[in-house]
Write a protein that holds these residues in place. Sequence first.
Motif, PDB file in Angstrom:
ATOM      1  N   SER A  96       0.845  -1.198   0.000  1.00 18.95           N
ATOM      2  CA  SER A  96       0.000   0.000   0.000  1.00 18.95           C
ATOM      3  C   SER A  96       0.876   1.243   0.000  1.00 18.95           C
ATOM      4  N   GLN A 125      -6.787  13.170 -10.218  1.00 16.09           N
ATOM      5  CA  GLN A 125      -7.889  12.806  -9.323  1.00 16.09           C
ATOM      6  C   GLN A 125      -9.226  12.942 -10.040  1.00 16.09           C
ATOM      7  N   ARG A 184      -2.936   1.543  -8.737  1.00 16.52           N
ATOM      8  CA  ARG A 184      -4.197   1.999  -8.120  1.00 16.52           C
ATOM      9  C   ARG A 184      -4.141   2.036  -6.597  1.00 16.52           C
ATOM     10  N   PHE A 185      -2.993   2.437  -6.080  1.00 17.17           N
ATOM     11  CA  PHE A 185      -2.880   2.624  -4.631  1.00 17.17           C
ATOM     12  C   PHE A 185      -3.531   3.942  -4.244  1.00 17.17           C
ATOM     13  N   HIS A 186      -4.099   3.971  -3.063  1.00 15.20           N
ATOM     14  CA  HIS A 186      -4.705   5.202  -2.541  1.00 15.20           C
ATOM     15  C   HIS A 186      -3.620   6.035  -1.861  1.00 15.20           C
ATOM     16  N   ASN A 227      -2.156   8.770   0.485  1.00 18.39           N
ATOM     17  CA  ASN A 227      -2.719   9.255   1.750  1.00 18.39           C
ATOM     18  C   ASN A 227      -1.906  10.416   2.315  1.00 18.39           C
TER      19      ASN A 227
END
Length: 448
Positions: free
Chosen positions: A222, A287, A253-255, A257
């Motif tokens: 992640s 985004q 497609r990692f979020h 943060n």
Amino acid sequence: MEIMVSSGIIPDAASYTFLVNYLCRRGNVGYAMQLVEKMEANGFPTNTVTYNTLVKGLCMYGKLNQSMQILDRLIKKGLVPNVVTYSILIEAAYKERGVDEAMKLLDDIIAKGGKPNLVSYNVLLTGLCKEGRTEDAIKLFKELPEKGFKPCVVSHNILLRSLCYEGRWDEAYELMAGMDRDGQAPSVVTYNVLITSLSIDGRIEQAFKVLDEMTKSGFKVSANSYNPIIARLCKEGRVDLVVQCLDQMINRRFHLNGGTYNAIALLCERGMVKEAFLILERLGKKQNYPISDFYKNVITLLCRKGNTYPAFQILYEMTVHGFTPDSYTYSSLIRGMCREGMLDEALQIFGILEEHGYVPHVDNYNALILGLCKSQRIDMSIEIFQMMVNKGCMPNEMTYNILVEALAFEEEMELAATLLNELYLKGVLSQSTVERLSMQYDLKQLTG
């Protein structure tokens, strides 16, 4: 609870425990204890879970002695403490009095017939490592089999983090090899500990290798795995590699943060503010929502993590490129400044905003009043409140809520109760807010 009883519904242990837990989480352990006494007086059932909630609530507020009294009361009622009870107490003892006292408590528990589990020993391992007593932690780790416990992956991770932090890489790798020999599979945390430690130590190539091994082993990688690497690359000003990492994260497609954005902000330490902004702008355009919302989110996340100065630097670049900060953005900056002790600078923000034609919003005032209250500058917070009213900005329920809580925190209970009553009578506080504050801070019961 009274409504349930009057309606003919008999509360069970789960209902009471839920309410006890709620009160403890709100900080009102006194009311929670009264509720337990009431349920017992009325013949309603209590169990170990109910008492564990009380013990945890007391421990959260540094009241270990009272929590031990609750333990005695639990035993006298014929209830049996469980491993959760012991783990809560041992962790509280180590945090409040140091790990030596926690170890003595564990010995007392065992002497009285208690049977703690591996979690309790992991708490002690954590305590020893946090106190810098790695050798003692290694000794305890090796003694676990004699005590009837096989170290789990959590036990290994605790010790691994300490060894890596101290730069004892040979021992860290030997610990990992031992896990493999014992058939103990590493976890995501194991890999992230290694990646973080290697990155901090400047061993980027090795960190990338661990990341690659983690992926090949089928673990869920992640943003948290990439962030330490990005942080180190930013500290070294290696922008091209930072961009490559971020592209790889997006492609997978990692979020991204808060940790990702705070890592990028480290470029500001090298004077590379424009580069940091351009990276963020590039990310913002990828985004699925307006870039202005993305910018607001980034500024807020930076301020929350103590990076308010870089947030100001990046915000300047954002405004140069057409972004107009709103009330929410300014409130984030004010909260960040207050959190970092820059109270005078936060006050100056208001003057600067007004000079540029911006009229501070109620949320901006609330952010400043809250920051002042948390820094125990109640008198100044009241001055800001008066200035707010004089300038025609009407306080809202949050404003009054902050002031009442500040007075209660300063143990000005009579004044807090009087203010709460007056605000309620004037209709500026809702009944639910009044009840919550009255219960949470044990203020006088209000009428009207």
